[in-house]
Structure formats: C-alpha cells, structure tokens
Design a protein around this motif. Structure first.
Motif, PDB file in Angstrom:
ATOM      1  N   SER A 258      30.018 -15.029  -5.291  1.00  0.00           N
ATOM      2  CA  SER A 258      29.221 -13.831  -5.007  1.00  0.00           C
ATOM      3  C   SER A 258      29.343 -12.820  -6.135  1.00  0.00           C
ATOM      4  CB  SER A 258      29.654 -13.194  -3.687  1.00  0.00           C
ATOM      5  OG  SER A 258      30.960 -12.677  -3.775  1.00  0.00           O
ATOM      6  N   PHE A 259      28.426 -11.868  -6.126  1.00  0.00           N
ATOM      7  CA  PHE A 259      28.437 -10.820  -7.138  1.00  0.00           C
ATOM      8  C   PHE A 259      27.951  -9.513  -6.528  1.00  0.00           C
ATOM      9  CE2 PHE A 259      24.389 -13.075  -7.485  1.00  0.00           C
ATOM     10  CZ  PHE A 259      23.445 -12.051  -7.490  1.00  0.00           C
ATOM     11  N   PRO A 260      28.328  -8.376  -7.137  1.00  0.00           N
ATOM     12  CA  PRO A 260      27.899  -7.088  -6.595  1.00  0.00           C
ATOM     13  C   PRO A 260      26.425  -6.843  -6.883  1.00  0.00           C
ATOM     14  CG  PRO A 260      29.074  -6.764  -8.655  1.00  0.00           C
ATOM     15  CD  PRO A 260      29.154  -8.233  -8.336  1.00  0.00           C
ATOM     16  N   ILE A 261      25.728  -6.340  -5.873  1.00  0.00           N
ATOM     17  CA  ILE A 261      24.309  -6.025  -6.055  1.00  0.00           C
ATOM     18  C   ILE A 261      24.050  -4.525  -5.953  1.00  0.00           C
ATOM     19  CG2 ILE A 261      23.564  -8.292  -5.233  1.00  0.00           C
ATOM     20  CD1 ILE A 261      22.697  -6.828  -2.604  1.00  0.00           C
ATOM     21  N   GLU A 262      24.988  -3.809  -5.350  1.00  0.00           N
ATOM     22  CA  GLU A 262      24.847  -2.366  -5.198  1.00  0.00           C
ATOM     23  C   GLU A 262      26.243  -1.766  -5.096  1.00  0.00           C
ATOM     24  OE1 GLU A 262      22.099   0.536  -2.505  1.00  0.00           O
ATOM     25  OE2 GLU A 262      23.367  -0.855  -1.371  1.00  0.00           O
ATOM     26  N   VAL A 263      26.422  -0.608  -5.707  1.00  0.00           N
ATOM     27  CA  VAL A 263      27.676   0.125  -5.570  1.00  0.00           C
ATOM     28  C   VAL A 263      27.342   1.585  -5.317  1.00  0.00           C
ATOM     29  CG1 VAL A 263      27.957   0.439  -8.082  1.00  0.00           C
ATOM     30  CG2 VAL A 263      29.952   0.615  -6.576  1.00  0.00           C
ATOM     31  N   GLY A 264      28.095   2.174  -4.410  1.00  0.00           N
ATOM     32  CA  GLY A 264      27.916   3.584  -4.103  1.00  0.00           C
ATOM     33  C   GLY A 264      29.260   4.268  -4.060  1.00  0.00           C
ATOM     34  N   ILE A 265      29.267   5.523  -4.443  1.00  0.00           N
ATOM     35  CA  ILE A 265      30.494   6.308  -4.352  1.00  0.00           C
ATOM     36  C   ILE A 265      30.194   7.627  -3.653  1.00  0.00           C
ATOM     37  CG2 ILE A 265      31.574   5.272  -6.382  1.00  0.00           C
ATOM     38  CD1 ILE A 265      30.897   7.853  -7.935  1.00  0.00           C
ATOM     39  N   CYS A 266      31.221   8.148  -3.018  1.00  0.00           N
ATOM     40  CA  CYS A 266      31.172   9.501  -2.470  1.00  0.00           C
ATOM     41  C   CYS A 266      32.371  10.224  -3.068  1.00  0.00           C
ATOM     42  CB  CYS A 266      31.243   9.483  -0.945  1.00  0.00           C
ATOM     43  SG  CYS A 266      31.074  11.137  -0.220  1.00  0.00           S
ATOM     44  N   LYS A 267      32.067  11.236  -3.856  1.00  0.00           N
ATOM     45  CA  LYS A 267      33.113  11.976  -4.543  1.00  0.00           C
ATOM     46  C   LYS A 267      33.791  12.971  -3.598  1.00  0.00           C
ATOM     47  CE  LYS A 267      32.280  12.966  -8.902  1.00  0.00           C
ATOM     48  NZ  LYS A 267      31.669  13.357 -10.185  1.00  0.00           N
ATOM     49  N   ALA A 268      34.872  13.541  -4.085  1.00  0.00           N
ATOM     50  CA  ALA A 268      35.672  14.456  -3.275  1.00  0.00           C
ATOM     51  C   ALA A 268      34.853  15.609  -2.692  1.00  0.00           C
ATOM     52  CB  ALA A 268      36.831  14.988  -4.111  1.00  0.00           C
ATOM     53  N   ASP A 269      33.851  16.062  -3.428  1.00  0.00           N
ATOM     54  CA  ASP A 269      33.026  17.187  -2.954  1.00  0.00           C
ATOM     55  C   ASP A 269      31.906  16.748  -2.008  1.00  0.00           C
ATOM     56  OD1 ASP A 269      31.185  15.964  -4.640  1.00  0.00           O
ATOM     57  OD2 ASP A 269      30.991  17.684  -5.992  1.00  0.00           O
ATOM     58  N   GLY A 270      31.835  15.442  -1.703  1.00  0.00           N
ATOM     59  CA  GLY A 270      30.811  14.931  -0.794  1.00  0.00           C
ATOM     60  C   GLY A 270      29.539  14.479  -1.486  1.00  0.00           C
ATOM     61  N   SER A 271      29.453  14.645  -2.808  1.00  0.00           N
ATOM     62  CA  SER A 271      28.259  14.173  -3.517  1.00  0.00           C
ATOM     63  C   SER A 271      28.284  12.650  -3.601  1.00  0.00           C
ATOM     64  CB  SER A 271      28.168  14.795  -4.918  1.00  0.00           C
ATOM     65  OG  SER A 271      29.307  14.487  -5.687  1.00  0.00           O
ATOM     66  N   ILE A 272      27.101  12.048  -3.443  1.00  0.00           N
ATOM     67  CA  ILE A 272      27.020  10.593  -3.448  1.00  0.00           C
ATOM     68  C   ILE A 272      26.178  10.100  -4.622  1.00  0.00           C
ATOM     69  CG2 ILE A 272      27.462  10.241  -0.988  1.00  0.00           C
ATOM     70  CD1 ILE A 272      24.476   9.985  -0.546  1.00  0.00           C
ATOM     71  N   PHE A 273      26.548   8.925  -5.100  1.00  0.00           N
ATOM     72  CA  PHE A 273      25.848   8.265  -6.193  1.00  0.00           C
ATOM     73  C   PHE A 273      25.685   6.803  -5.809  1.00  0.00           C
ATOM     74  CE2 PHE A 273      27.996  11.895  -7.901  1.00  0.00           C
ATOM     75  CZ  PHE A 273      27.093  12.438  -8.798  1.00  0.00           C
ATOM     76  N   ASN A 274      24.591   6.208  -6.241  1.00  0.00           N
ATOM     77  CA  ASN A 274      24.298   4.827  -5.861  1.00  0.00           C
ATOM     78  C   ASN A 274      23.589   4.116  -7.007  1.00  0.00           C
ATOM     79  OD1 ASN A 274      24.208   3.036  -3.359  1.00  0.00           O
ATOM     80  ND2 ASN A 274      22.142   2.840  -4.151  1.00  0.00           N
ATOM     81  N   TRP A 275      23.941   2.864  -7.230  1.00  0.00           N
ATOM     82  CA  TRP A 275      23.314   2.062  -8.269  1.00  0.00           C
ATOM     83  C   TRP A 275      23.004   0.670  -7.734  1.00  0.00           C
ATOM     84  CZ3 TRP A 275      27.726   4.947  -8.844  1.00  0.00           C
ATOM     85  CH2 TRP A 275      27.650   6.028  -9.724  1.00  0.00           C
ATOM     86  N   LEU A 276      21.749   0.253  -7.852  1.00  0.00           N
ATOM     87  CA  LEU A 276      21.396  -1.151  -7.661  1.00  0.00           C
ATOM     88  C   LEU A 276      21.757  -1.846  -8.969  1.00  0.00           C
ATOM     89  CD1 LEU A 276      17.886  -1.045  -5.952  1.00  0.00           C
ATOM     90  CD2 LEU A 276      20.056  -1.730  -4.923  1.00  0.00           C
ATOM     91  N   ILE A 277      22.319  -3.031  -8.881  1.00  0.00           N
ATOM     92  CA  ILE A 277      22.838  -3.713 -10.057  1.00  0.00           C
ATOM     93  C   ILE A 277      21.963  -4.917 -10.408  1.00  0.00           C
ATOM     94  CG2 ILE A 277      24.836  -4.897 -11.044  1.00  0.00           C
ATOM     95  CD1 ILE A 277      26.514  -3.349  -8.848  1.00  0.00           C
ATOM     96  N   LYS A 278      21.418  -4.905 -11.610  1.00  0.00           N
ATOM     97  CA  LYS A 278      20.632  -6.040 -12.089  1.00  0.00           C
ATOM     98  C   LYS A 278      21.592  -7.214 -12.304  1.00  0.00           C
ATOM     99  CE  LYS A 278      17.038  -7.117 -15.338  1.00  0.00           C
ATOM    100  NZ  LYS A 278      15.812  -6.367 -15.119  1.00  0.00           N
ATOM    101  N   PRO A 279      21.327  -8.369 -11.703  1.00  0.00           N
ATOM    102  CA  PRO A 279      22.259  -9.497 -11.811  1.00  0.00           C
ATOM    103  C   PRO A 279      22.414  -9.998 -13.254  1.00  0.00           C
ATOM    104  CG  PRO A 279      20.705  -9.854 -10.023  1.00  0.00           C
ATOM    105  CD  PRO A 279      20.218  -8.661 -10.793  1.00  0.00           C
TER     106      PRO A 279
END
Length: 158
Positions: A17-38
């Motif tokens: 398997s491989f990652p297709i999406e990664v998301g983070i939520c930082k300490a201040d509650g801001s979120i970031f998300n990336w779809l990952i090109k295989p």
C-alpha cells in the motif's frame, strides 16, 4: 498543544500500500491536506478502501501533488513531533512517502497514546464519537480525521 497527522491509503496492505492523502491539524487548530500523486512504482489499489475514503486513483493522478512537494510541506508545517492514532500504518505510509520523495522527515511520528493517561485512554472512543457527531464531517478523510484527533484530545484535557 500537539500536532496531529492522519493518512488515507491505497489499501491496508503493509507491504504494497501507499499513502494517497495526508492531513494535519496543527496546535492552533489549523488544518492542511494534500492528495498525493502516486509514485510511478506504486501500483497497489483496493476498491474496498476506495469505497471507504471515496478517493479514486484517477483523481489522484489528476489532482494529486508530487511526493516531494508533500514531504517538504510536512517538514515545513510539523514541528518536532506529530501524533497519530494508527502508528503502525501511519509510520509505514510516512516512510513510504518520504522514501519515494528521497527526503527525510524533520519530525518524529508518535502514537497518540503517548499523550494519554489511563483515564483518557478509557474515554477516548466515546469522546471521539461525540466529537464526530458534533462536527458533522465525514471520517476517513485525512484532514477531517486529524481535526477529530485534535478536538478529541483537547476535549479530554478538561
């Protein structure tokens, strides 16, 4: 406040398997998300997993961001440690992402259990379920799940 991270993947196979999406939520509650090109060598795909996260391989090919950009963004946004709720899987996908990008993470990945005492561990699932009901957002999307981790952990601090 810690930073939380979550991955979605092509399947749950810990060999191919491989990652297709990664998301983070930082300490201040801001979120970031990336779809990952295989990566060109990543072939694994599970229709069952697709039915859960709703991300098609075609969408990744069209909208996904190159591995190097995603790895660099994670290094930029994550301080010393990122916490996850499925360390075995998430560490595998993090490693696969960075190995494919030929980079090294500048942060460490830890299990959220490192942040919790025994009372919080016992309350985790019911608190998480309450947070999901309150937020009314779909699960099995990386940024949403990272936000749910953040809000659940924050709720258990009171």
């Amino acid at each position: 406040m810690p930073t939380f991270i979550d991955f979605e993947a092509s399947s749950l196979d810990l060999i191919s398997s491989f990652p297709i999406e990664v998301g983070i939520c930082k300490a201040d509650g801001s979120i970031f998300n990336w779809l990952i090109k295989p990566h060109v060598l990543w072939k694994d795909w599970s229709e069952k997993s697709e039915s859960i996260h709703g991300i098609t391989r075609h969408r990744l090919e069209e909208e996904g961001i190159h591995l190097v950009e995603v790895a660099e963004a994670l290094n930029e946004h994550i301080p010393e440690i990122a916490y996850c709720d499925a360390w075995t899987f998430d560490s595998f996908w993090l490693h696969r992402l960075f190995r494919g990008a030929k980079l090294k993470p500048t942060f460490k990945l830890e299990s959220i259990s490192m942040l919790l005492d025994s009372y919080q561990v016992q309350r985790w699932q019911s608190t998480r379920n309450t947070i999901i009901e309150e937020l009314k957002i779909p699960t099995h999307r990386a940024a949403n799940d990272a936000l749910i981790l953040h809000k659940t952990w924050k709720s258990l601090q009171h």
